[in-house]
Design an enzyme around this catalytic site. Sequence first.
Site, PDB file in Angstrom:
ATOM      1  CG  ASP A  31      -2.089   0.927   1.077  1.00  0.00           C
ATOM      2  OD1 ASP A  31      -3.228   0.407   1.052  1.00  0.00           O
ATOM      3  OD2 ASP A  31      -1.902   2.153   0.941  1.00  0.00           O
ATOM      4  CB  THR A  82     -13.244   1.823  -8.722  1.00  0.00           C
ATOM      5  OG1 THR A  82     -13.944   0.838  -7.953  1.00  0.00           O
ATOM      6  CG2 THR A  82     -12.078   1.192  -9.421  1.00  0.00           C
ATOM      7  CB  THR A 118     -16.518  -2.456  -7.916  1.00  0.00           C
ATOM      8  OG1 THR A 118     -16.633  -3.326  -6.796  1.00  0.00           O
ATOM      9  CG2 THR A 118     -17.806  -2.463  -8.713  1.00  0.00           C
ATOM     10  CE  LYS A 201     -18.944  -5.372  -6.178  1.00  0.00           C
ATOM     11  NZ  LYS A 201     -18.801  -5.887  -4.847  1.00  0.00           N
ATOM     12  N   GLY A 252     -25.569   4.416   2.244  1.00  0.00           N
ATOM     13  CA  GLY A 252     -24.173   4.863   2.269  1.00  0.00           C
ATOM     14  C   GLY A 252     -23.243   3.725   1.916  1.00  0.00           C
ATOM     15  CB  CYS A 255     -20.521  -1.308  -2.371  1.00  0.00           C
ATOM     16  SG  CYS A 255     -19.078  -1.635  -1.378  1.00  0.00           S
TER      17      CYS A 255
HETATM   18  N1  SAJ Z   1     -29.763  -0.346   3.829  1.00  0.00           N
HETATM   19  C1  SAJ Z   1     -31.071   0.111   3.999  1.00  0.00           C
HETATM   20  N2  SAJ Z   1     -32.084  -0.806   4.027  1.00  0.00           N
HETATM   21  C2  SAJ Z   1     -31.863  -2.141   3.901  1.00  0.00           C
HETATM   22  C3  SAJ Z   1     -30.538  -2.588   3.714  1.00  0.00           C
HETATM   23  C4  SAJ Z   1     -29.509  -1.679   3.679  1.00  0.00           C
HETATM   24  O1  SAJ Z   1     -31.333   1.314   4.122  1.00  0.00           O
HETATM   25  O2  SAJ Z   1     -32.833  -2.900   3.957  1.00  0.00           O
HETATM   26  C5  SAJ Z   1     -28.656   0.625   3.777  1.00  0.00           C
HETATM   27  C6  SAJ Z   1     -27.571   0.381   4.825  1.00  0.00           C
HETATM   28  O3  SAJ Z   1     -27.891   0.946   6.050  1.00  0.00           O
HETATM   29  C7  SAJ Z   1     -26.365   1.036   4.164  1.00  0.00           C
HETATM   30  C8  SAJ Z   1     -26.584   0.732   2.692  1.00  0.00           C
HETATM   31  O4  SAJ Z   1     -27.967   0.456   2.548  1.00  0.00           O
HETATM   32  O5  SAJ Z   1     -26.354   2.430   4.345  1.00  0.00           O
HETATM   33  C9  SAJ Z   1     -25.771  -0.415   2.130  1.00  0.00           C
HETATM   34  O6  SAJ Z   1     -25.607  -1.415   3.108  1.00  0.00           O
HETATM   35  P1  SAJ Z   1     -25.689  -2.989   2.819  1.00  0.00           P
HETATM   36  O7  SAJ Z   1     -25.543  -3.657   4.121  1.00  0.00           O
HETATM   37  O8  SAJ Z   1     -26.872  -3.318   2.021  1.00  0.00           O
HETATM   38  O9  SAJ Z   1     -24.452  -3.260   1.825  1.00  0.00           O
HETATM   39  P2  SAJ Z   1     -22.883  -2.880   1.853  1.00  0.00           P
HETATM   40  O10 SAJ Z   1     -22.700  -1.616   1.051  1.00  0.00           O
HETATM   41  O11 SAJ Z   1     -22.314  -2.919   3.220  1.00  0.00           O
HETATM   42  O12 SAJ Z   1     -22.275  -4.117   1.025  1.00  0.00           O
HETATM   43  C10 SAJ Z   1     -22.731  -4.374  -0.301  1.00  0.00           C
HETATM   44  C11 SAJ Z   1     -23.085  -5.854  -0.429  1.00  0.00           C
HETATM   45  N3  SAJ Z   1     -23.796  -6.096  -1.703  1.00  0.00           N
HETATM   46  C12 SAJ Z   1     -24.996  -6.689  -1.749  1.00  0.00           C
HETATM   47  O13 SAJ Z   1     -25.591  -7.052  -0.770  1.00  0.00           O
HETATM   48  C13 SAJ Z   1     -25.574  -6.922  -3.107  1.00  0.00           C
HETATM   49  C14 SAJ Z   1     -21.815  -6.686  -0.354  1.00  0.00           C
HETATM   50  O14 SAJ Z   1     -22.103  -8.052  -0.607  1.00  0.00           O
HETATM   51  C15 SAJ Z   1     -20.796  -6.194  -1.396  1.00  0.00           C
HETATM   52  O15 SAJ Z   1     -19.581  -6.911  -1.307  1.00  0.00           O
HETATM   53  C16 SAJ Z   1     -20.502  -4.749  -1.088  1.00  0.00           C
HETATM   54  O16 SAJ Z   1     -21.717  -4.006  -1.214  1.00  0.00           O
HETATM   55  C17 SAJ Z   1     -19.451  -4.243  -2.061  1.00  0.00           C
HETATM   56  O17 SAJ Z   1     -18.308  -4.043  -1.626  1.00  0.00           O
HETATM   57  O18 SAJ Z   1     -19.725  -4.123  -3.259  1.00  0.00           O
END
Ligand code: SAJ
Length: 407
Positions: A31, A82, A118, A201, A252, A255
């Site tokens: 890194d 990215t 990604t 993805k 937030g 991803c």
């Molecule tokens: N959120 C809601 N309502 C829900 C679910 C989530 O408001 O019902 C919000 C969360 O609070 C958060 C955001 O959405 O702010 C995203 O959170 P998340 O837990 O859904 O997902 P991430 O961003 O932590 O991780 C995602 C995952 N992708 C999917 O579930 C399709 C993870 O598997 C990926 O590896 C990751 O993105 C990534 O790095 O791409």
Amino acid sequence: MSKVNVIGLGYIGLPTALMLASHGVAVVGTDYNAALVDALNRGETTFREEGLEELFAAARAAGVEFTTQYQATDVYIVSVPTPYDRQSKKVDARYVVQAVEAVLEICPAGAVVVIESTVSPGTVDRCIRPLLARLAPDKAVRLAHAPERIIPGNMIYELTHNNRTIGADDPETGERVRALYASFCRGEIAVTSIKTAEMTKVVENTFRDINIAYANELAKICRSDGMDVYEIIRITNKHPRVNILSPGPGVGGHCISVDPWFLVGDYPGLANIILAARKINDSMPEFVLERVWEIMGQRGLKDVSRVGLYGLTYKEDVDDVRNSPGLQMLEILDRHLAGGRVQTYDPLVRRDLAPNQHHDLDSFLAAVDLVVILVGHRQILENMDRLRDKVVLDTRNVCRLEGVYRL
Ligand code: SAJ
């Protein structure tokens, strides 16, 4: 087995490097952030994640190395950020490009470069492949794409158990990379083309964004007409083919709030639901603030400095604040000259991110009359009783106290 140089030791690169190292693969992590590398070499992890400390210890025992220098190894795994370009909405591949340029300078002939970051479909063809021809035409470097799928908060488990996708130009390279990941991954590993892997993805994260947007839109519709969105979702989810997600203060993280923009940027005019979903989710922090003003009016609260935002991370029980709804709300407040006035607190955020940020629950609670729960951290679930004498706006539907306001 070959030696692997993992480039980028952030939320994805570090656990991946540790996982490989603790499963018998020789790994050196690189890194350019010297402070981060120093911390790792002192034996300190750089973010909090369930099971990370134990995995770190196992990887160190197995001889994982950390450095700021790129290494001559047979395989490279590039996991650098990215972002997207705010204007064009297209993927900004500059960090991946810089990393691959540096790799090509030093790698031996026949090396495999795996992109984990990604990227939108076609990025490897457009931005990475030309580098090989230009900078290392004689090295016969092979390219692959192995997009990560792990969810912060459950990364270590998911690294082991999730299915994965590997995109490669030829079956041989696909097999080589598959075997490397199979050292720790017990899920099914699909091998396909690079462009298909890139698309899968982005599509996965967009699927989730759209579904969260649906829940958020329902919350707004129900609010406008006196219906309880949570009861409606609970009942409709009894249908065998309905599974509505939870409304919240916004989306937030690095991803889900980013990847759908790649499709909007690359396929304007075609990516319509995707764009609408992004707009709905991005409107939620503003919607929460409107709820705050409404509730303050109803309860006769006049002093904005007695309003407290609980939770600055993008979701529960992680310390990641990237694109978090809480920070988005502070930005909006700043534009209305009220940014420095609200109180904030997050038990998992030690850095100072806002003027009136508290570092313990007691002082936060003493300073506020209205608590806006933005994140359902375990801490607040265990201390809910302490909100009894507060006005509470619960954007996550985690508080069971009487009289609590919701989205
Ligand atoms: N959120 C809601 N309502 C829900 C679910 C989530 O408001 O019902 C919000 C969360 O609070 C958060 C955001 O959405 O702010 C995203 O959170 P998340 O837990 O859904 O997902 P991430 O961003 O932590 O991780 C995602 C995952 N992708 C999917 O579930 C399709 C993870 O598997 C990926 O590896 C990751 O993105 C990534 O790095 O791409």
